[in-house]
Enzyme design. Structure first.
Site, PDB file in Angstrom:
ATOM      1  N   ASP A   1       0.861  -1.188   0.000  1.00 47.74           N
ATOM      2  CA  ASP A   1       0.000   0.000   0.000  1.00 47.74           C
ATOM      3  C   ASP A   1       0.892   1.231   0.000  1.00 47.74           C
ATOM      4  O   ASP A   1       2.090   1.148   0.240  1.00 47.74           O
ATOM      5  CB  ASP A   1      -0.863   0.010   1.271  1.00 47.74           C
ATOM      6  CG  ASP A   1       0.008  -0.094   2.523  1.00 47.74           C
ATOM      7  OD1 ASP A   1       0.266  -1.232   2.944  1.00 47.74           O
ATOM      8  OD2 ASP A   1       0.472   0.939   3.033  1.00 47.74           O
TER       9      ASP A   1
ATOM     10  N   ASP B   1       1.691   4.582   2.133  1.00 55.30           N
ATOM     11  CA  ASP B   1       1.500   5.003   3.517  1.00 55.30           C
ATOM     12  C   ASP B   1       0.607   6.247   3.569  1.00 55.30           C
ATOM     13  O   ASP B   1       0.344   6.887   2.551  1.00 55.30           O
ATOM     14  CB  ASP B   1       2.873   5.270   4.154  1.00 55.30           C
ATOM     15  CG  ASP B   1       2.852   5.079   5.654  1.00 55.30           C
ATOM     16  OD1 ASP B   1       2.280   4.075   6.113  1.00 55.30           O
ATOM     17  OD2 ASP B   1       3.385   5.930   6.373  1.00 55.30           O
TER      18      ASP B   1
END
Ligand SMILES: [Zn+2]
Length: 269
Positions: A208, A210
């Protein structure tokens, strides 16, 4: 039956098994038991020990992992080279989910973790300017590139205490410092490996962006696990290929990291 291993793999979130035909070994260490039983087997011609960092049932959060027991257990089985696949968040827009980062630097933002074996019996300062094994990094980068991974050769991994994720301000600050990825387990793992003269190579799978890089609600643990789950087969096969590419005889400086130092104990294994 294989009961010793040259290469150790510490599997991160979602990565709970590696070896098919393996022997389970229960190990006790001066630092208590490791995260789980260690499984030892073969991948190709190499003997490999696998340990799930959080336990197979994911019972240890990052700040409660028995890091000292884990590295000690691997070394006592004969392990000298360690591969550490883990899930990380990206701090750079150009490094997206699914990319592999093989960091060459580390920043410690943890607190309250025991980060040394050398806490009694004399003063020992180990060099840590280059926290990762150059030979392991080279193998991981070239094998991942050849297998079609989007791979970043180098970069700084900042390790946060957790278990919470970063605030947007922290994340933007990390990013502004030029750091690449953020995780919760690479420290003290890397320094404990160094204190036992082990090679240590981080293979960081980006799950992902952050909080400071993305614009939505921020990352959740469920999202991280789900993403890692869909990528675990790919990651497992990459780890197997990197194992095959690791040098049989160590030519890197890791094995002589403790030369000339007076250790407070005898190294295991
Ligand atoms: Zn090395």
């Amino acid at each position: 039956m294989v009961t010793r291993a040259d290469i150790g793999v510490i599997g991160g979130s979602g990565f709970y098994s590696l070896l098919d035909d393996a022997t389970e070994i229960e190990i006790s260490t001066p630092y208590g038991p490791p995260s789980d039983v260690v499984t030892v087997g073969r991948i190709g011609s190499r003997s490999v020990a696998f340990l799930p960092r959080h336990g197979r049932d994911h019972r240890f959060p990052p700040h409660r992992i028995p890091y000292r027991a884990n590295l000690w257990a691997l070394r006592s089985l004969g392990v000298r080279q360690v591969l550490a696949p883990s899930a990380v968040g990206s701090l750079r827009a150009e490094i997206g989910p699914g990319a592999l980062v093989v960091p060459d630097q580390l920043v410690d933002r943890t607190s309250g973790r025991t980060q040394t074996y050398y806490d009694a019996g004399g003063v020992v300062h180990v060099a840590f300017a280059d926290p990762y094994c150059p030979a392991g990094r080279k193998a991981a980068v070239s094998v991942a590139g050849a297998s079609g991974w989007e791979v970043s050769d180098g970069g700084t991994l900042v390790v946060i205490e957790g278990p919470r994720f970063s605030t947007r301000a922290e994340s933007r600050w990390f990013s502004a410092n030029g750091w690449s990825i953020v995780g919760m387990t690479a420290f003290p793992e890397a320094v404990l490996a160094r204190e036992l003269a082990l090679c240590y190579t981080s293979m960081s799978l980006v799950t992902d962006h952050d909080a400071g890089v993305e614009t939505g609600e921020g990352v959740t643990h469920e999202e991280v696990l789900a993403f890692f789950g869909t990528n675990v087969t790919r990651m497992r096969s990459l780890v197997g290929d990197v194992i095959a590419a690791l040098p049989e005889e160590r030519v890197c400086p890791c094995g002589s990291a403790l030369d000339g130092l007076k250790l407070p104990f005898e190294l295991p294994g």
